[in-house]
Motif scaffolding. Structure first.
Motif, short mmCIF file in Angstrom:
data_model
loop_
_atom_site.label_atom_id
_atom_site.label_comp_id
_atom_site.label_asym_id
_atom_site.label_seq_id
_atom_site.Cartn_x
_atom_site.Cartn_y
_atom_site.Cartn_z
N THR A 92 35.41 40.89 55.68
CA THR A 92 36.64 41.46 55.12
C THR A 92 37.53 40.34 54.58
N LEU A 103 36.15 39.09 51.25
CA LEU A 103 36.43 40.03 50.15
C LEU A 103 37.91 39.99 49.77
N GLU A 104 38.76 39.89 50.77
CA GLU A 104 40.20 39.85 50.51
C GLU A 104 40.56 38.62 49.69
N SER A 157 39.37 39.10 46.17
CA SER A 157 40.12 40.12 45.42
C SER A 157 41.43 39.56 44.87
N ARG A 158 41.82 38.39 45.36
CA ARG A 158 43.04 37.74 44.86
C ARG A 158 42.71 36.55 43.96
N SER A 159 41.46 36.47 43.55
CA SER A 159 41.05 35.36 42.71
C SER A 159 41.87 35.29 41.43
N LEU A 219 39.77 37.01 36.54
CA LEU A 219 39.66 38.47 36.40
C LEU A 219 38.24 38.93 36.70
N ARG A 232 37.87 39.38 40.39
CA ARG A 232 38.64 40.54 40.88
C ARG A 232 37.95 41.83 40.47
N ARG A 233 37.48 41.87 39.23
CA ARG A 233 36.76 43.06 38.75
C ARG A 233 35.50 43.31 39.59
N ILE A 262 34.95 42.51 42.71
CA ILE A 262 35.33 43.07 44.01
C ILE A 262 35.75 44.53 43.85
N TRP A 263 36.50 44.80 42.79
CA TRP A 263 36.95 46.18 42.54
C TRP A 263 35.73 47.11 42.39
N ARG A 277 33.91 47.47 45.85
CA ARG A 277 34.63 48.34 46.79
C ARG A 277 34.58 49.79 46.32
N ASP A 315 37.47 45.09 29.13
CA ASP A 315 37.64 44.03 30.12
C ASP A 315 37.55 44.56 31.55
N GLY A 316 37.21 45.83 31.69
CA GLY A 316 36.95 46.42 33.00
C GLY A 316 38.19 46.64 33.86
N THR A 317 39.37 46.66 33.26
CA THR A 317 40.59 46.78 34.07
C THR A 317 41.16 48.19 34.10
N PHE A 321 41.47 47.48 50.94
CA PHE A 321 40.36 48.05 51.70
C PHE A 321 40.53 47.61 53.14
N GLY A 322 39.57 47.96 53.98
CA GLY A 322 39.64 47.54 55.37
C GLY A 322 40.56 48.43 56.19
N GLN A 364 48.47 43.02 39.29
CA GLN A 364 47.33 42.17 38.98
C GLN A 364 46.18 43.05 38.52
N THR A 365 45.86 42.98 37.24
CA THR A 365 44.75 43.80 36.74
C THR A 365 43.45 43.38 37.43
N GLY A 366 42.59 44.35 37.60
CA GLY A 366 41.34 44.08 38.31
C GLY A 366 41.50 44.25 39.81
N ARG A 367 42.75 44.25 40.29
CA ARG A 367 43.00 44.48 41.72
C ARG A 367 43.61 45.87 41.92
N SER A 383 43.98 49.71 40.81
CA SER A 383 43.19 50.72 40.11
C SER A 383 44.08 51.43 39.09
#
Lengths: 148, 519
Positions: free
Chosen positions: A91, A94-95, A98-100, A103, A106-107, A109-110, A113, B80-82, B333-334, B433-436, B438
């Motif tokens: 976890t 992944l966390e 997800s804050r990388s 992009l 982050r994509r 991980i998105w 998940r 760009d998948g966002t 998540f989590g 933050q795009t990509g984080r 939804s």
């Protein structure tokens, strides 16, 4: 196609190792998934596999590649592959990703998940477990349930 | 998807006077209006890429219905998948999967569009006609659930004016499953109203038929076999590649579908702005957790809205989604995420939508295989609108009694009631933050904008493609900029205009000719 028949014909990217990675991912994303029995895990697996199979080959490759990247990141950070990590470490990994700043990460991980959520929450049992009770009969079903 | 036939012997020839591509709000409307011409001997065809589902196939099961009703099962991603774009691919198009909210275009928006020969009064008159036809009305108080009542209450307490949505339902049982296709056939989409009317008039509808390319008064289409286990009836035509000659072609495949079809048909040479000006009301959900269970998964999910488009560039709508979609749309998540999911019976939900504007670069293109690619960049204005919308939503949740709020643009995303005085600080652009987060959109607009000339638009104010008199457009791709409201009624009104122009031009374009052939 039922979940059972899908499980028989579809596999997650990466074969047996891929299955282990996805299970580790699922456990990290949805902690309750740890208590899934084998049959429930196969149902979750088949849901994910079916969703991936419906995507273009390029997307399937990207997901497979990203799961491999997760494994490498796990090795670098903890010296063990994702499937061998304690859930708390998975976890945490992944966390962090997800804050990388990237992009692309982050994509990734998105997307991962999203697949995990699909595998877990699209199961009827998971919907029941969280108290989701929508029914075609709507108010009629609601009143009936509340009166019984 | 280039439509090149593998073998000339496999191409089946057909001929019609008018071919309509798409069966949603635009295509269904045009089909019904032009259906009157069948009595004069005209042959009219509708091509729909998706399948035709029987009533019993609308099960309300989340994944099954997403697969059956949406393009890419609702998971179509921008380049760009966002952002995820949701649009229907079924007999009835997106009118099968919307919630039926029925609003008339704001006057200020139509004036800003500045489309020649398009005035608000005309659009309003046509909109009202379709609202009557679709049984648009307000749900009575007793059919409103707590999720909606709490929104109205929260708005009132927070100093906002919530308005009730008029809805196009008949016999709504409150399944809350609108976005998965109504399981009770209560939603008056084109699959229930306009398409059956068109078919009664003699219009032919062929499902599972994808328009591959348009040539000079020809539509090249592929009819596909129903795959094993797939919902819906077999196509009305044999699987194969078809070359359909047509005097007039009306494109109504939606903003993405129509733009992509015209692009792979080479129309950008004639109308260089093709594909440009894409807008979509980018949206995300917020949830407020209450101490006690509320009714949220029963009753119509979208009964109220708060229109702050003019003042702050956003609209809030009530909503309630399904377990997987809800899980996906919550940030993170989590353990914290799971705790929120387990609180499902106590969750209130709001959809925030930004009223984006057409900007350079936000556009539809096609890849090497002819598939649509949607390029979308979140402008600073859109991000600011989403932040303001999120803050307003948090205030509304707390005013309605919520104990905590999940706000994607806060970090961590959970805002406790004790922090409600810090909303402006906690919910901020720096956490967007795009990509984080939804983000999704279901109001896809633009790509074939109406306007004065080919230099700055694709069609005129009646849906005629500049320089190609036999080619028309009748869907949300016509919008030169975002509409700032739910678009289907406006699509129907514009499609009605397109149909009127087709009728006016039919004599010239079709002559006295009656199609001679021939299935």
């Amino acid at each position: 196609m039922s979940a059972d028949s899908a499980a028989a014909t579809l596999a997650l990217p990466g074969g047996g190792r891929g299955n282990a990675r996805f299970r580790a991912l699922l456990n990290a994303v949805v902690p309750e998934a740890i208590s899934l029995d084998d049959e429930e895990w196969r149902e979750a697996q088949s849901i994910i596999a079916r969703a991936l199979a419906a995507r273009p080959a390029s997307v399937q490759r990207q997901i497979g590649l990203f799961m491999h990247v997760l494994d490498v990141a796990s090795l670098v950070r903890y010296g063990r592959p994702l499937a061998a990590l304690p859930v708390a470490h998975a976890t945490s990994l992944l966390e962090a990703l997800s804050r990388s700043r990237l992009l692309l990460v982050r994509r990734g991980i998105w997307g991962a998940r999203t697949l995990a959520f699909m595998g877990y929450y699209a199961r009827a049992e998971a919907a029941r477990a969280i108290g989701y009770r929508a029914a075609a009969a709507g108010w009629t079903a609601h009143r009936k349930a509340n009166s019984s | 998807m280039d439509g090149t036939p593998q073998s000339k012997q496999l191409v089946i020839e057909r001929e019609y006077d008018i071919v309509i591509i798409g069966s949603g709000a635009g295509g269904g409307t045009v089909a019904q209006e032009l259906g009157k011409l069948v009595a004069d001997g005209r042959r009219i065809l509708v091509l729909e890429q998706g399948g035709r589902l029987a009533d019993h196939e609308f099960t309300g099961r989340e994944l099954d219905m997403s697969d059956a009703l949406y393009e890419d099962a609702g998971g179509f991603l921008t380049a760009d998948g966002t952002m995820t774009l949701a649009f229907g691919r079924v007999f009835g198009g997106s009118t099968v999967v919307y919630t039926g909210t029925s609003l008339i275009a704001p006057k200020r928006v139509i004036e800003r569009w500045d489309v020649p020969m398009l005035d608000h009064a005309d659009l309003e008159r046509r909109s009202r006609r379709y609202m009557v036809e679709n049984n648009v009305h307000y749900l009575p108080d007793e059919e409103l659930n707590d999720n909606n009542r709490l929104f109205a209450l929260g708005c009132e307490r927070a100093g906002y004016h919530a308005e009730q949505f008029p809805l196009n339902v008949r016999g709504c049982r409150g399944s809350s499953l609108c976005n998965l296709g109504c399981p009770n056939a209560a939603k008056m989409g084109t699959n229930r109203v306009q398409l059956p009317a068109a078919e009664r008039l003699g219009v032919e509808v062929v499902t599972r038929a994808e328009a591959l390319r348009i040539e000079d008064r020809v539509v090249l289409a592929r009819v596909r076999e129903r795959s094993e286990g797939e919902k819906g009836a077999r196509s009305e035509w044999m699987p194969g590649t078809y070359r359909i000659r047509a005097g007039i072609v009306v494109c109504a495949g939606g903003a993405v579908g129509t733009s992509a079809l015209l692009l792979r048909s080479g129309l950008a040479r004639v109308v260089p702005r093709l594909g440009e000006g894409f807008t979509c009301h980018p949206a995300h959900i917020l949830v407020g957790e209450h101490a006690q269970p509320i009714t949220n998964d029963v009753g119509h999910p979208k009964s109220f809205f708060l229109d702050r488009a003019e003042e702050e560039g956003f609209v809030l709508e009530t909503c309630m989604y399904f377990p997987f979609v809800t899980a996906k749309n919550l940030t993170g998540f989590g353990t914290p995420h799971s705790a929120l999911m387990r609180a499902f019976p106590r969750l209130q939900m709001i959809l925030v939508l930004a009223c984006d504007r057409a900007v350079t670069g936000n556009r539809i293109t096609v890849d090497g295989a002819g598939r649509p690619v949607v390029h979308y960049r979140f402008t600073d204005a859109v991000i600011t609108s989403l932040i303001h919308a999120t803050r307003a939503s948090a205030r509304i949740f707390f005013a309605a009694g919520a104990v905590r709020v999940h706000a994607p643009s806060a970090d961590p995303p959970l805002v406790e009631r004790s922090q409600m005085d810090e909303i402006d600080a906690l919910i901020s652009e720096r956490h967007f933050q795009t990509g984080r987060i939804s983000i999704s959109a279901a109001h896809l607009m633009g790509g074939c904008a109406m306007g004065h000339s080919a230099r700055e638009s694709v069609t005129d104010g009646w849906g005629r493609v500049h320089g190609v008199p036999w080619l028309r457009v009748a869907d949300s791709s016509l919008f030169p900029d975002s509409l700032e409201i739910n678009p289907y009624v406006t699509v129907m009104a514009l499609a009605d205009r397109t149909a009127q122009a087709v009728q006016a031009d039919a004599g010239e374009l079709l002559g006295g000719r009656v199609a001679l052939t021939t299935a």
